[in-house]
Design a protein around this motif. Structure first.
Motif, mmCIF file in Angstrom:
data_model
loop_
_atom_site.group_PDB
_atom_site.id
_atom_site.type_symbol
_atom_site.label_atom_id
_atom_site.label_comp_id
_atom_site.label_asym_id
_atom_site.label_seq_id
_atom_site.Cartn_x
_atom_site.Cartn_y
_atom_site.Cartn_z
ATOM 1 N N HIS A 65 0.892 -1.199 0.020
ATOM 2 C CA HIS A 65 0.064 -0.004 0.002
ATOM 3 C C HIS A 65 1.037 1.316 -0.072
ATOM 4 C CE1 HIS A 65 -2.767 3.007 1.638
ATOM 5 N NE2 HIS A 65 -3.690 2.436 0.817
ATOM 6 N N ILE A 66 0.542 2.031 -0.952
ATOM 7 C CA ILE A 66 1.444 3.331 -1.119
ATOM 8 C C ILE A 66 0.178 4.403 -1.216
ATOM 9 C CG2 ILE A 66 2.910 4.876 -2.244
ATOM 10 C CD1 ILE A 66 4.583 2.413 -3.063
ATOM 11 N N SER A 67 0.169 5.243 -0.059
ATOM 12 C CA SER A 67 -1.141 6.049 -0.197
ATOM 13 C C SER A 67 -0.908 7.601 -1.231
ATOM 14 C CB SER A 67 -1.136 6.764 1.372
ATOM 15 O OG SER A 67 -1.499 5.919 2.146
ATOM 16 N N HIS A 68 -2.077 8.028 -1.667
ATOM 17 C CA HIS A 68 -1.725 8.998 -2.678
ATOM 18 C C HIS A 68 -1.391 10.370 -1.562
ATOM 19 C CE1 HIS A 68 -4.027 7.080 -5.686
ATOM 20 N NE2 HIS A 68 -5.277 6.737 -4.877
ATOM 21 N N LEU A 69 -0.782 11.410 -2.492
ATOM 22 C CA LEU A 69 -0.242 12.638 -1.916
ATOM 23 C C LEU A 69 -1.335 13.550 -2.190
ATOM 24 C CD1 LEU A 69 3.284 13.488 -3.034
ATOM 25 C CD2 LEU A 69 2.432 13.001 -0.849
ATOM 26 N N SER A 70 -1.604 14.391 -1.207
ATOM 27 C CA SER A 70 -2.837 15.321 -1.316
ATOM 28 C C SER A 70 -2.430 16.362 -2.468
ATOM 29 C CB SER A 70 -3.149 16.186 -0.006
ATOM 30 O OG SER A 70 -1.691 16.733 0.277
ATOM 31 N N THR A 71 -0.794 16.693 -2.437
ATOM 32 C CA THR A 71 -0.722 17.367 -3.860
ATOM 33 C C THR A 71 -0.682 16.934 -5.149
ATOM 34 O OG1 THR A 71 1.749 16.877 -3.297
ATOM 35 C CG2 THR A 71 0.835 18.793 -2.316
ATOM 36 N N ALA A 72 -0.909 15.685 -5.205
ATOM 37 C CA ALA A 72 -0.777 15.045 -6.689
ATOM 38 C C ALA A 72 -2.209 15.302 -7.382
ATOM 39 C CB ALA A 72 -0.801 13.383 -6.240
ATOM 40 N N HIS A 73 -1.943 15.373 -8.619
ATOM 41 C CA HIS A 73 -3.184 15.550 -9.482
ATOM 42 C C HIS A 73 -4.231 14.678 -9.362
ATOM 43 C CE1 HIS A 73 -5.478 16.732 -13.212
ATOM 44 N NE2 HIS A 73 -4.846 17.985 -12.987
ATOM 45 N N SER A 74 -5.461 15.043 -9.355
ATOM 46 C CA SER A 74 -6.622 14.157 -9.041
ATOM 47 C C SER A 74 -6.920 13.237 -10.203
ATOM 48 C CB SER A 74 -7.875 14.900 -8.854
ATOM 49 O OG SER A 74 -8.206 15.736 -9.720
ATOM 50 N N THR A 75 -6.619 13.689 -11.336
ATOM 51 C CA THR A 75 -7.071 12.838 -12.456
ATOM 52 C C THR A 75 -6.061 11.585 -12.677
ATOM 53 O OG1 THR A 75 -5.758 14.327 -13.881
ATOM 54 C CG2 THR A 75 -7.963 14.490 -13.757
ATOM 55 N N TYR A 76 -4.814 11.915 -12.261
ATOM 56 C CA TYR A 76 -3.797 10.592 -12.373
ATOM 57 C C TYR A 76 -3.378 10.245 -10.975
ATOM 58 C CZ TYR A 76 -0.019 7.607 -13.499
ATOM 59 O OH TYR A 76 0.833 6.620 -13.620
ATOM 60 N N ARG A 77 -4.106 9.189 -10.440
ATOM 61 C CA ARG A 77 -3.680 8.590 -9.323
ATOM 62 C C ARG A 77 -3.482 6.904 -9.323
ATOM 63 N NH1 ARG A 77 -7.161 11.910 -4.616
ATOM 64 N NH2 ARG A 77 -5.517 13.663 -4.569
ATOM 65 N N PRO A 78 -2.482 6.550 -9.415
ATOM 66 C CA PRO A 78 -2.497 5.067 -9.555
ATOM 67 C C PRO A 78 -2.968 4.241 -8.451
ATOM 68 C CG PRO A 78 -0.117 5.905 -9.049
ATOM 69 C CD PRO A 78 -1.004 7.098 -9.302
ATOM 70 N N ASP A 79 -3.484 3.158 -8.722
ATOM 71 C CA ASP A 79 -4.286 2.391 -7.301
ATOM 72 C C ASP A 79 -3.155 2.101 -6.489
ATOM 73 O OD1 ASP A 79 -5.781 0.688 -6.320
ATOM 74 O OD2 ASP A 79 -5.250 -1.229 -7.300
ATOM 75 N N GLU A 80 -3.755 2.522 -5.332
ATOM 76 C CA GLU A 80 -2.698 2.251 -3.941
ATOM 77 C C GLU A 80 -2.305 0.785 -3.707
ATOM 78 O OE1 GLU A 80 -5.375 3.866 -1.257
ATOM 79 O OE2 GLU A 80 -4.811 5.828 -1.401
ATOM 80 N N ARG A 81 -3.033 -0.114 -4.226
ATOM 81 C CA ARG A 81 -2.531 -1.705 -3.974
ATOM 82 C C ARG A 81 -2.372 -2.647 -5.041
ATOM 83 N NH1 ARG A 81 -2.749 -3.455 1.185
ATOM 84 N NH2 ARG A 81 -3.997 -2.371 2.560
ATOM 85 N N ARG A 82 -1.920 -1.620 -6.200
ATOM 86 C CA ARG A 82 -1.401 -2.118 -7.528
ATOM 87 C C ARG A 82 -0.286 -3.216 -7.323
ATOM 88 N NH1 ARG A 82 2.542 -0.243 -10.619
ATOM 89 N NH2 ARG A 82 3.333 1.718 -9.784
ATOM 90 N N SER A 83 -0.402 -4.025 -8.240
ATOM 91 C CA SER A 83 1.010 -5.108 -8.181
ATOM 92 C C SER A 83 2.335 -4.227 -8.957
ATOM 93 C CB SER A 83 0.907 -6.230 -8.825
ATOM 94 O OG SER A 83 0.389 -5.982 -10.416
ATOM 95 N N ARG A 84 3.308 -4.439 -8.264
ATOM 96 C CA ARG A 84 4.570 -3.394 -8.550
ATOM 97 C C ARG A 84 5.631 -4.424 -9.052
ATOM 98 N NH1 ARG A 84 1.986 -0.719 -4.689
ATOM 99 N NH2 ARG A 84 1.294 1.370 -5.111
ATOM 100 N N LYS A 85 6.244 -4.271 -10.219
ATOM 101 C CA LYS A 85 7.288 -4.801 -10.747
ATOM 102 C C LYS A 85 8.844 -4.784 -9.884
ATOM 103 C CE LYS A 85 9.460 -6.373 -14.869
ATOM 104 N NZ LYS A 85 9.791 -5.973 -16.631
ATOM 105 N N LEU A 86 9.309 -5.662 -9.606
ATOM 106 C CA LEU A 86 10.554 -5.722 -8.937
ATOM 107 C C LEU A 86 11.838 -6.060 -10.144
ATOM 108 C CD1 LEU A 86 9.834 -7.370 -5.580
ATOM 109 C CD2 LEU A 86 9.801 -5.001 -6.013
ATOM 110 N N LEU A 87 12.709 -5.387 -9.753
ATOM 111 C CA LEU A 87 13.860 -5.314 -10.961
ATOM 112 C C LEU A 87 15.019 -6.074 -10.231
ATOM 113 C CD1 LEU A 87 14.063 -1.667 -11.861
ATOM 114 C CD2 LEU A 87 12.565 -3.704 -13.042
#
Length: 156
Positions: A65-87
């Motif tokens: 879980h990575i929460s949204h920033l209040s300063t981030a643009h409201s139209t582009y907010r990635p899903d908080e619990r999305r799967s993230r690729k590891l390198l």
């Protein structure tokens, strides 16, 4: 005077150390989107229920879980619990995959931090599950150690 935030945020998965025996650790990069790095710098992440899977030769961290920033643009907010690729390197991925499939171990994220070059890294580990009596022994050992430390501190 406002309290300064620490420059290097670190997120630990304490539950992993309680539930698993840690066998081998790997350091991996992580693919993030948008304002997620800024959110991490502000301490808006949680590794508690997250887990790692190898899917089609690639490693993903799920349920982090990575929460949204209040300063981030409201139209582009990635899903908080999305799967993230590891390198990781291909050899490391193959090594983890063989251990997971043959030995019956799991992959767990231990901590997420900024390294010396200010890049977000995730420390993942191959781990074997603890039985209930192992967890109880660990708790007893930790409480005994804590009590002995307090006794030494009070004795001085």
């Amino acid at each position: 005077m406002a309290k300064q935030k620490s420059k290097n945020q670190e997120f630990k998965n304490k539950k992993a150390f309680h539930d698993y025996f840690i066998l081998e650790q790997f350091e991996a990069g992580i693919v993030l989107e948008g304002s997620e790095v800024k959110a991490l710098r502000e301490g808006r992440a949680n590794l508690k229920d997250s887990f790692v899977r190898v899917i089609k030769g690639e490693v993903f961290i799920l349920n982090m879980h990575i929460s949204h920033l209040s300063t981030a643009h409201s139209t582009y907010r990635p899903d908080e619990r999305r799967s993230r690729k590891l390198l990781l390197h291909k050899k490391e991925i193959d090594k983890m995959y063989t251990k997971v499939t043959k030995d019956g171990v799991t992959l767990v994220p231990l901590k997420m931090y900024f390294n010396s070059k200010n890049i977000v890294k995730v420390l993942i580990a191959t781990a074997k599950g603890k039985k209930l009596h192992d967890k109880r022994e660990d708790l007893k050992r930790k409480t005994m150690q804590r009590e002995s430390q307090q006794a030494l501190k009070n004795f001085k």
